[in-house]
Design a protein around this motif. Structure first.
Motif, PDB file in Angstrom:
ATOM      1  N   GLU A 162      -5.674 -14.484  -0.178  1.00  0.00           N
ATOM      2  CA  GLU A 162      -5.964 -14.072   1.188  1.00  0.00           C
ATOM      3  C   GLU A 162      -4.698 -13.647   1.935  1.00  0.00           C
ATOM      4  O   GLU A 162      -4.739 -12.776   2.808  1.00  0.00           O
TER       5      GLU A 162
ATOM      6  N   ASP B  47       5.559  -9.138  12.714  1.00  0.00           N
ATOM      7  CA  ASP B  47       4.708  -9.421  11.562  1.00  0.00           C
ATOM      8  C   ASP B  47       5.531 -10.058  10.446  1.00  0.00           C
ATOM      9  O   ASP B  47       6.615  -9.575  10.097  1.00  0.00           O
TER      10      ASP B  47
ATOM     11  N   GLN C 140      -1.395  -6.591   2.790  1.00  0.00           N
ATOM     12  CA  GLN C 140      -1.746  -5.192   2.511  1.00  0.00           C
ATOM     13  C   GLN C 140      -2.310  -4.499   3.753  1.00  0.00           C
ATOM     14  O   GLN C 140      -2.059  -3.317   3.967  1.00  0.00           O
ATOM     15  N   LYS C 141      -3.053  -5.243   4.547  1.00  0.00           N
ATOM     16  CA  LYS C 141      -3.615  -4.667   5.772  1.00  0.00           C
ATOM     17  C   LYS C 141      -2.544  -4.474   6.843  1.00  0.00           C
ATOM     18  O   LYS C 141      -2.614  -3.547   7.645  1.00  0.00           O
ATOM     19  N   THR C 142      -1.558  -5.369   6.845  1.00  0.00           N
ATOM     20  CA  THR C 142      -0.541  -5.368   7.903  1.00  0.00           C
ATOM     21  C   THR C 142       0.584  -4.396   7.635  1.00  0.00           C
ATOM     22  O   THR C 142       1.061  -3.693   8.527  1.00  0.00           O
TER      23      THR C 142
ATOM     24  N   LYS D 201       1.274  -1.328   5.969  1.00  0.00           N
ATOM     25  CA  LYS D 201       0.776  -0.095   5.348  1.00  0.00           C
ATOM     26  C   LYS D 201       1.839   0.993   5.269  1.00  0.00           C
ATOM     27  O   LYS D 201       1.650   2.016   4.616  1.00  0.00           O
TER      28      LYS D 201
ATOM     29  N   TRP E 223      -2.184 -12.119   0.452  1.00  0.00           N
ATOM     30  CA  TRP E 223      -1.886 -10.794  -0.074  1.00  0.00           C
ATOM     31  C   TRP E 223      -2.784  -9.735   0.551  1.00  0.00           C
ATOM     32  O   TRP E 223      -2.330  -8.639   0.895  1.00  0.00           O
ATOM     33  N   ILE E 224      -4.048 -10.064   0.741  1.00  0.00           N
ATOM     34  CA  ILE E 224      -4.967  -9.138   1.414  1.00  0.00           C
ATOM     35  C   ILE E 224      -4.481  -8.856   2.831  1.00  0.00           C
ATOM     36  O   ILE E 224      -4.462  -7.710   3.290  1.00  0.00           O
ATOM     37  N   SER E 225      -4.060  -9.909   3.526  1.00  0.00           N
ATOM     38  CA  SER E 225      -3.542  -9.745   4.892  1.00  0.00           C
ATOM     39  C   SER E 225      -2.276  -8.901   4.904  1.00  0.00           C
ATOM     40  O   SER E 225      -2.088  -8.038   5.772  1.00  0.00           O
TER      41      SER E 225
ATOM     42  N   PRO F 258       0.785  -1.234   0.000  1.00  0.00           N
ATOM     43  CA  PRO F 258       0.000   0.000   0.000  1.00  0.00           C
ATOM     44  C   PRO F 258       0.817   1.286   0.000  1.00  0.00           C
ATOM     45  O   PRO F 258       0.367   2.310  -0.538  1.00  0.00           O
ATOM     46  N   TYR F 259       2.018   1.280   0.562  1.00  0.00           N
ATOM     47  CA  TYR F 259       2.814   2.503   0.635  1.00  0.00           C
ATOM     48  C   TYR F 259       3.737   2.674  -0.577  1.00  0.00           C
ATOM     49  O   TYR F 259       4.533   3.611  -0.633  1.00  0.00           O
TER      50      TYR F 259
END
Length: 226
Positions: A213, A205, A219-221, A223, A215-217, A26-27
């Motif tokens: 799933e 982490d 992206q949430k972790t 940032k 990759w989704i995790s 995300p960053y």
């Protein structure tokens, strides 16, 4: 010491049209870019990336590292990619899968503990697809594979081996079947008396991106660069 990043695979379970190590967090940093930055921030500058699938995408983005090519990337697994990288090296080796997103503190702990061979582990409940581990009576890793029963947790794909054990390890990787993960080679040398100490990274982490799933995790972790 040299670092090896395994980034040759097609990543079929994630179904990307490019190497999954180039997935952008995300960053704005790719998984592979994050790995390289963390290694350099911790003083590791001799870095080898093993490439295969759409290798020019990686090589053009990161021209400042060394490369090894696994020409059989589409029919072999990480045991053979790792052998491509370390078969002629005479040095301590830190290696990791190119799809692992992790906190910088994990590598710092590994680099501070280099008197032993090391396997980074997460003491959590594991599913069928995770590489699992177990411990012997002296606290060293006794088993490492997807088939471990009553596992202590997951081996997260970040490892370290000392130079004196490299020849034994290379021989074991050569004995692996083409579709074996590098953990099979580790199992072989554990059976031959080479010891790996677990490094418990559970407080940090760390996500290996195999499926959507994951990759989704990630992206949430992750940032921020962190």
């Amino acid at each position: 010491m040299k670092a090896v990043i395994l980034a040759a695979g097609i990543g079929s379970r994630l179904s990307r049209p490019f190497p999954k190590s180039l997935s952008v967090l995300p960053y704005g940093e790719t998984i592979l870019g994050r790995q390289l930055r963390i290694l350099r921030e911790l003083g590791v500058n001799e870095i080898i990336i093993v490439v295969g699938f759409k290798m020019t995408l990686i090589m053009e983005q990161f021209p400042e590292v060394y490369y090894r090519y696994n020409p059989n990337y589409y029919i072999t697994n990480t045991s053979k990619s790792l052998l491509c990288a370390i078969g002629d090296l005479d040095d301590d080796i830190l290696w990791m899968n190119g799809d692992v997103v992790f906190d910088k503190a994990i590598l710092k702990e590994v680099l501070d503990s280099r008197q032993d061979n090391l396997i980074c582990v997460d003491t959590k409940n594991c599913g069928e697809e995770e590489v699992k581990y177990n411990l012997g009576s002296e606290g060293y890793v006794s088993e490492i594979s997807k088939e471990v029963v009553d596992a202590k947790g997951e081996a997260v794909g970040i490892n370290f081996i000392r130079r004196q054990d490299i020849p034994t390890f290379c021989k074991a990787l050569g004995e692996c079947d083409d579709n074996d993960y590098f953990e099979k080679g580790m199992e072989f040398i554990i059976e031959r008396g080479v010891r790996f100490k677990p490094v418990d990274i559970s407080v940090h982490d760390c996500i290996e991106v195999d499926f959507e799933e994951d990759w989704i995790s990630a992206q949430k972790t992750f940032k921020t660069a962190g």
